[in-house]
Motif scaffolding. Sequence first.
Motif, PDB file in Angstrom:
ATOM      1  N   ASP A  47      -3.329  -7.115  11.364  1.00 59.07           N
ATOM      2  CA  ASP A  47      -1.908  -7.174  11.675  1.00 59.07           C
ATOM      3  C   ASP A  47      -1.690  -7.472  13.165  1.00 59.07           C
ATOM      4  OD1 ASP A  47      -2.365  -4.832  13.001  1.00 59.07           O
ATOM      5  OD2 ASP A  47      -1.299  -3.569  11.554  1.00 59.07           O
TER       6      ASP A  47
ATOM      7  N   VAL B 118      -6.062  -4.728   7.786  1.00 54.75           N
ATOM      8  CA  VAL B 118      -5.101  -4.502   6.706  1.00 54.75           C
ATOM      9  C   VAL B 118      -5.749  -3.767   5.535  1.00 54.75           C
ATOM     10  CG1 VAL B 118      -3.606  -5.629   5.019  1.00 54.75           C
ATOM     11  CG2 VAL B 118      -3.669  -6.457   7.365  1.00 54.75           C
TER      12      VAL B 118
ATOM     13  N   ARG C 162      -5.991  -0.131   6.130  1.00 60.15           N
ATOM     14  CA  ARG C 162      -4.673   0.507   6.055  1.00 60.15           C
ATOM     15  C   ARG C 162      -4.212   0.642   4.610  1.00 60.15           C
ATOM     16  NH1 ARG C 162      -2.184   1.521  10.559  1.00 60.15           N
ATOM     17  NH2 ARG C 162      -0.100   1.537   9.672  1.00 60.15           N
TER      18      ARG C 162
ATOM     19  N   TRP D   9       2.148   2.209   2.969  1.00 53.27           N
ATOM     20  CA  TRP D   9       2.355   0.841   2.467  1.00 53.27           C
ATOM     21  C   TRP D   9       3.758   0.321   2.758  1.00 53.27           C
ATOM     22  CZ3 TRP D   9      -0.086   1.780  -3.048  1.00 53.27           C
ATOM     23  CH2 TRP D   9      -1.479   1.964  -2.888  1.00 53.27           C
TER      24      TRP D   9
ATOM     25  N   ASP E  19       4.081  -0.626   6.356  1.00 51.69           N
ATOM     26  CA  ASP E  19       3.349  -1.872   6.628  1.00 51.69           C
ATOM     27  C   ASP E  19       4.136  -3.080   6.143  1.00 51.69           C
ATOM     28  OD1 ASP E  19       1.415  -0.421   7.781  1.00 51.69           O
ATOM     29  OD2 ASP E  19      -0.154  -0.823   6.297  1.00 51.69           O
TER      30      ASP E  19
END
Lengths: 319, 294, 321
Positions: B76, B82, B85, B243, B246
């Motif tokens: 990111d 990503v 995460r 999520w 993000d």
Amino acid sequence: MKENVLEIKNLHVQFPIHIGTVRAVEDVSLNLRKGEVMGLVGESGCGKSTLGFSILRLLRPPGKITAGEINYHGRNIGNMSQKELLDLRGRNISMIFQDPLTSLDPLYTIGDQFLETLRTHEKGIKKKIALERAVDMLKNLGISPNRLYEYPHQMSGGMRQRIMIGIGLILNPDLLIADEPTTALDVIVEAQFLDLLNELREKFDLTIMFITHNLGVVAQASDRITVMYGGRMVETGTAEDVFADPKHPYTQGLLASVPNIKLEQTELQTMPGAPPDLVNPPPGCVFHPRCPHVMDICKQEVPKSFRANGHMRACWLYK
Amino acid sequence: MKHSPTAAMGRLIGGFTGMGRKYGAEWWILIIGALIIGGIILMALLAPLIAPYDPHDQAAGPQLAPPSSEHLLGTDNLQRDVLSRIIFGARTILGVAILAALISSVVGISLGMFSGYSGGTFDKTLSLIMDSVYSFPGLILAITFAAMLEPGIMSITIAVAVIYIPTYFRLVRGQTLTIKEELYVESARAIGAPNLVILGKYIFPNVIATTAVVFTMNVGDAIMIEAALTYLGLGLPPSIVDWGMDLAMGKKFLPSGQWWLITFPGVMISTLALGFTMLGEGLAEILNPRLLER
Amino acid sequence: MLFILLTIVFVVIRIMPGDPVSAMLGGHAPDKVIEAKKAELGLNKPLIVQYGNYLWQVAHLDLGTSMIFKQKVTSAISDKLPATIELTIFGMLVTLLVGVPLGAYAADNRRSGQDYLIRLFGIVIYCIPVYWLGLMFQMIFGVWLDWFPVAGRTSPRVFASTFEQTGLYIIDTLLINDWKALWDVLMHLVLPSLTLGLVLSGIFIRLTRANMLDVLRSDYILAAEARGIRHFPVVYKHGLLNAFVPILTMMGLQVSLLMAGAVLTESTFSWPGMGRLLLERIYLRDYPTIQGVIVIFALIVAFMSLIVDIIYALIDPRVRY
């Protein structure tokens, strides 16, 4: 002898389901002669309604005609295209059902349902003419024409059943299949309905297949009677023959279990045992587990049809 | 009977396909749902072991790198990985959704049972309140709650839990009213069983069976609500991996074409919600085919 | 219902930490200034007095004045409400046009490949969060294919002030026959309403299918077939209309899902509607506006259930008489 309107030859109907195959109709052969009323009698689940539906090829999936043929005026219904079938239904053969309360679409007026039937079969018919015909039909049924603009829920069961017949006859079919048409009606309405049916039969030159479990109704309404048990025909004959001199032990048992107004016997008889399992029918004669006259051969071979004077019975007693 | 592992496996598979034949597609829907949920729960539990990077590591790779062999799902704008995460984010969403469903079911079931059992003004008032909340868009209430509370796991859990209480309440209250009239409850009351015993022994077991299906569907729904709140920037501080957050961050890079930032978190939210919905759907069809039509 | 929701929201937003004054003045304002401002806004009075005053206002159809901006809450809402209405109407349209026919088709072809496919689509689309579907649409149709605009109600060069009357831009542009502006407005509506509508269509597929299956089993369907009515009118004239009656009774719940979906869709598509208003003001702790928005949403839900009852009566003669 009059010509046959309907001939059913060695008809088999099966429903394959996940636990096996239901043999709903097995090897049934029947003729309906012009103008007669054939009573089709048996307990619930004996295949009589299935037989009625297969004549219009209206079996619900997964039900299928697996063997045999049905001829209407010599035309095999099994070979008809979808279009021919749509033409046949309503125009040549009509059917009425057990529960008049649920047989009419609740969201449309009676008139709409008459018009829909007329317009489907007679393309381009003028609305005025169609309405006139519906009004004429209502007169035949003894119903006020104002009812055309009413909805089904505004009417009694007896009236709805008359309207069902009216919609069924509006296109002048010559064969009417009546599937337990009086079961949901009370006794007085039932009697009126049977009178009406008789009247209409003459007026419209109808041949009728009258499906019921009610022997009293059959006795009043039919010329000939077919008794079914476990998907098979067990006895056919004129109404007098079958009632006066029942041959098949099942018919005998059935008649003995009807309350008799002449009080010839004091005690009502019931038939021992339960209707057969149609997925795994008993070998030989389907009736043998309940039969008082059971013999060895009954447990092994399916009885043939034995005839005497047009009175058929499928029972080894008459070999 | 053989006891070898293969025979046991064979029986297991035989049992599965047998159920499959009996219930058809519904059985497979249930199994697929359970597999999805199981997989994601496993991923959440093993997160520290399987995640290639620390989800907070702001030097895991280049900035805004597309998926590659080093960063399977890309990186990111803060140079974080990503994939890592995503793996850690599963913990947040699963925890919040399941906890929220637990809270609302416990509160809703007990209120529903007491309300239905006791009747009277208390029942009427509570039903009125619950019906009002039920008919109002739940998300909008959750937004209000989440915005008012200090951001944190507990706050968002409460915000999500609040909107499902009426669902359980209505279901359980209705059932309690029916069961209350049953003969065996009447007779228990006649011989003088205390109310708490009647509630616990006769009413609760009956009620819990039907709420199981609702609970599963509820978790699926709560997942989408949780992610919706965090997507809107509500409920959680930025230090937590999530999520929905993000997704909100990835949204900023949508016009410049960094598709991986929004694609993967969204796929995960959908898949997880799908898992619970399929499980619930399968359960419902098998236990009580008409439940969902209400 | 309205009253209860209002009470809940009123109490909740006031007992929770944070207040409009601190939000407005920042954390470093002297206590004296804060107290003075609170007194000006009436926030120093006991909760029950504030509540009483507010109810008195609402009873007079006045939703109060924003605590942050010098703006009547009703005017803030009437600015934003038409955008939400336009979005939800088109969203609902998409839902019905997609969900009902697919559900009916699936029921008519029960246990066929198409049936399973449609059901799968229904479940999957139901599980896709509306905001994410919106983002994906923006990326695919907006950024990659560049077919549709991805934000707002009009393009920067189309000035709403030249046609705005009702706030419903489709009607406004039609009123002054500005076809170019109408086209622009419609193009802006495509992605948001598709997003909102598709997500809700999953529920309608399921509802329609389940109710159709019940209806198709009923006697009047069989009776219609026995009269030789063609399959299509049997299924879609008799079947679907009858199946729609129970669907309508469940519409209330769908309306609140529609509202929730609209709030999220607005956020994704920078759609200047009620959802955006709520989100903006919630950070500022602008109590009257938050309460006002809740009141309006509750009113919409109530109004929609009235509409549903009317449609119900139009379809079903048993309710009319």
